[in-house]
Scaffold this active site. Structure first.
Site, PDB file in Angstrom:
ATOM      1  N   CYS A  60       1.156  -1.305  -0.237  1.00  0.00           N
ATOM      2  CA  CYS A  60       0.326   0.285   0.298  1.00  0.00           C
ATOM      3  C   CYS A  60       0.830   1.432   0.084  1.00  0.00           C
ATOM      4  O   CYS A  60       1.672   1.140   0.373  1.00  0.00           O
ATOM      5  CB  CYS A  60      -1.003  -0.155   0.865  1.00  0.00           C
ATOM      6  SG  CYS A  60       0.064   0.423   3.101  1.00  0.00           S
ATOM      7  N   ARG A  94      10.810  -5.501   6.666  1.00  0.00           N
ATOM      8  CA  ARG A  94      11.847  -4.831   5.312  1.00  0.00           C
ATOM      9  C   ARG A  94      13.479  -5.548   6.227  1.00  0.00           C
ATOM     10  O   ARG A  94      13.634  -4.928   7.312  1.00  0.00           O
ATOM     11  CB  ARG A  94      11.953  -4.054   5.141  1.00  0.00           C
ATOM     12  CG  ARG A  94      13.042  -3.390   4.214  1.00  0.00           C
ATOM     13  CD  ARG A  94      11.907  -2.289   2.692  1.00  0.00           C
ATOM     14  NE  ARG A  94      12.233  -1.895   1.892  1.00  0.00           N
ATOM     15  CZ  ARG A  94      12.864  -0.654   1.968  1.00  0.00           C
ATOM     16  NH1 ARG A  94      13.163   0.183   2.806  1.00  0.00           N
ATOM     17  NH2 ARG A  94      13.197  -0.143   0.447  1.00  0.00           N
TER      18      ARG A  94
HETATM   19 FE1  CFM Z   1      12.688  -0.224  -5.324  1.00  0.00          FE
HETATM   20 FE2  CFM Z   1      11.080  -0.478  -4.448  1.00  0.00          FE
HETATM   21 FE3  CFM Z   1      13.269  -1.297  -3.596  1.00  0.00          FE
HETATM   22 FE4  CFM Z   1      12.615  -2.060  -6.094  1.00  0.00          FE
HETATM   23 FE5  CFM Z   1      11.302  -3.800  -4.035  1.00  0.00          FE
HETATM   24 FE6  CFM Z   1      10.301  -2.188  -2.448  1.00  0.00          FE
HETATM   25 FE7  CFM Z   1      12.771  -2.933  -1.963  1.00  0.00          FE
HETATM   26 MO1  CFM Z   1      10.831  -4.889  -2.331  1.00  0.00          MO
HETATM   27  S1  CFM Z   1      10.995  -0.235  -6.347  1.00  0.00           S
HETATM   28  S2  CFM Z   1      14.356  -1.844  -5.508  1.00  0.00           S
HETATM   29  S3  CFM Z   1      12.024  -4.597  -6.235  1.00  0.00           S
HETATM   30  S4  CFM Z   1      12.805   0.666  -3.406  1.00  0.00           S
HETATM   31  S5  CFM Z   1       9.242  -4.015  -3.637  1.00  0.00           S
HETATM   32  S6  CFM Z   1       8.734  -0.723  -3.176  1.00  0.00           S
HETATM   33  S7  CFM Z   1      11.381  -2.919  -1.031  1.00  0.00           S
HETATM   34  S8  CFM Z   1      12.602  -4.721  -2.807  1.00  0.00           S
HETATM   35  S9  CFM Z   1      14.369  -2.110  -1.842  1.00  0.00           S
END
Ligand code: CFM
Length: 546
Positions: A60, A94
């Site tokens: 979300c 995370r």
């Molecule tokens: Fe960018 Fe993201 Fe991330 Fe991403 Fe991701 Fe993410 Fe992440 Mo999960 S677009 S690179 S591919 S910030 S979904 S919202 S939390 S891995 S560090």
């Protein structure tokens, strides 16, 4: 997969998938499933509302704002204004790491705390602003933080609590604490992507530019869109340090409020995950004159390429020589490990369905392992993440995107200072340095590969059946469903328990982890014991021992 080997045409697979949907849904999903033809400018429908009931992997808006962008900053108190569930499910989920900073282990680090106003029914009925003020005061009294961010969850938007007015009032009252709010209610956008934008806006409005102290280093950069998952940022910092490049601020892995405040003093912005942070890069360029370049530190070759880009930008021979020295020292080890791993990985197939940039970036590492990405897609990417920045002017603004504030930014009357001339930037662009540009995932994928945005569970199952990939990259929500179909799953959000995967050492870690996963035969033995046709039929059997 060898160069000459063509990927199978997935047209019948696509038809079969769509045939199961009601006609209206099928028409909509068809636009988000694209059989790649690199010669064509194909549109990949994305950043649109998920179809209810299809089991999306999206998060979300609150998750994108509070968790993704502000989550990795250690010395801000992230106070969630909402029911406790929104905090419970966002608490330490995370793997963004942080170090204690120069103050040592006693320095401010609030990442492992969970701050919430714990709204109850009566706050929903009579309003929660009073409780919010009390919570800000209490957090301040106990921790004396430099900053408090207030994050709105869905009910806050529904009942109309004004978190911005409360934040302003409390900032004034406390005097030495920067309090600011985020209207990042979960429903605000179609995914967490809206939350990134809201976070960028408020960080820019309330924090960036608050400290004009000039940096001491010679080559000062910011790294945007790197979140230090599994220690990625630590590895990239190690490489920068070896090259003599100074990082003023990373947005937002291992970051501090002080670093954000000074970030406008850097001379170059490097953008890694453009999906989550491109807004910041653009606003900093307009207001302060800092150019930005797209980089990718995922993969040995990409890391070397990114470093060389920095060298070219600063046009400094000593820096370029140092960068070459570091690459010469590090890359051969990476290549040797890749060559060894390739004995077990060459020609294997990968599928990646992750977030908004990793499904693209990690294809590099698979290429280095001699593997082919047969299908990939983002959960919440936009068309430019697939098709490149050139399509930005053609993206339709719909009711959902209009909902997210676009800040009107102008050049700062005193502090705007173009770090590079137009001519220099054009020359760098002509050399292919991706100045203010990125190409997107599509052009890096093979013909006939299948691009699927916001993939559904039904589509996931059909894709696995069709391709029988050797590895599937996604997150915890998909992990066990995929593994139960006999395919190993590598989590590319959390890295399971591994990492770092960025930079040179990260690449080595990745090769080894993938090599190990592909070498195990356990996944082929998933047949239930009672389905075994003979004693030698592969299946895992268990007996009850009294
Ligand atoms: Fe960018 Fe993201 Fe991330 Fe991403 Fe991701 Fe993410 Fe992440 Mo999960 S677009 S690179 S591919 S910030 S979904 S919202 S939390 S891995 S560090």
């Amino acid at each position: 997969m060898s160069e000459e080997m063509k990927l199978p045409d997935p047209s019948t697979l696509k038809d079969e998938i769509l045939a199961k949907y009601p006609p209206k849904i099928a028409r909509k999903r068809a636009k988000s499933m694209v059989i790649n033809d690199t010669k064509l400018d194909q549109e990949v429908q994305s950043n649109v509302r998920t179809i209810p009931g299809i089991i999306t992997q999206r998060g979300c808006t609150y998750a994108g704002c509070k968790g993704v962008v502000l989550g990795p900053t250690r010395d801000i108190i992230n106070l969630v204004h909402g029911p406790i569930g929104c905090s419970f499910y966002a608490w330490l989920t995370r793997r963004n790491q942080t170090d204690p900073g120069p103050e040592g282990p006693d320095g401010e680090n609030f990442i492992n705390y969970c701050f919430s106003t714990d709204m109850q029914d009566e706050n929903i009925v009579f309003g929660g602003e009073k409780k919010l003020k009390q919570a800000i005061q209490e957090a301040y009294d106990i921790f004396k933080p430099k900053a408090i961010g207030v994050f709105s969850t869905c009910p806050v938007g529904l009942i109309g609590d004004d978190v911005h007015a409360v934040s302003r009032e409390m900032k004034e009252k406390l005097g030495d604490c920067n309090v600011f709010g985020f209207s990042c209610e979960g429903y605000k956008g179609v995914s967490q992507s809206a939350g990134h934008h809201i976070a960028n806006n408020q960080l820019f409005r309330h924090v960036v530019g608050n400290d004009d102290t000039k940096p001491e280093g010679k080559f000062n950069i910011n790294l945007l869109g790197e979140y230090n998952i599994g220690g990625d940022g630590f590895e990239i910092d190690r490489i920068f340090k070896a090259c003599g490049i100074d990082v003023i601020c990373t947005f937002s892995g291992n970051s501090t409020m002080g670093a954000f405040e000074k970030s406008h003093t850097a001379d170059l912005n490097l953008v890694m995950c453009h999906r989550s942070i491109n807004y910041m890069a653009e606003m900093m360029e307009t207001k302060f004159g800092i150019p930005w370049m797209k980089v990718n530190f995922i993969g040995g070759d990409s890391t070397a390429k990114a470093l060389r880009k920095i060298g070219e930008y600063f046009e400094d021979e000593a820096l370029q020589a140092k960068i070459e020295e570091v690459i010469a020292e590090e890359l051969p080890k990476v290549e040797a490990r890749a060559a060894e791993a390739r004995k077990r990985t060459e020609g294997k197939m990968a599928m990646l369905f992750v977030g908004g940039s990793r499904a693209h970036h990690y294809q590099e590492l698979f290429k280095e392992l001699g593997m082919e990405t047969v299908s990939a897609g983002y959960e919440f990417g936009h068309r430019d993440d697939y098709e490149g920045r050139k399509v930005l002017p053609t993206i339709k603004v719909d009711a959902d995107s209009r909902n997210i504030e676009e800040l009107k930014i102008e050049a700062d009357p005193e502090r705007f200072n173009p770090r590079a001339s137009e001519i220099k930037l054009e020359t760098l662009q002509e050399k292919g340095l991706e100045v203010s540009d990125y190409k997107g995932m599509k052009s890096d994928m093979s013909d006939n590969s299948l691009i699927v945005d916001d993939i559904t569970h039904w589509e996931t199952e059909k894709l696995i059946e069709f391709y029988k990939p050797d590895i599937f990259c996604a997150g915890i929500k998909e992990k066990y469903v995929v593994q139960k179909s006999g395919i190993p799953l590598k989590q590319l959000h959390s890295y399971d328990y591994g990492g770092p995967y960025a930079g040179f050492e990260g690449a080595v870690n990745f090769y080894t982890d993938i090599e190990t996963m592909l070498s195990t035969t356990i996944w082929k033995k998933l047949k239930a014991p009672w389905l075994a046709t003979s004693a030698t039929d592969p299946c895992i059997c268990a007996e009850y021992v009294a």
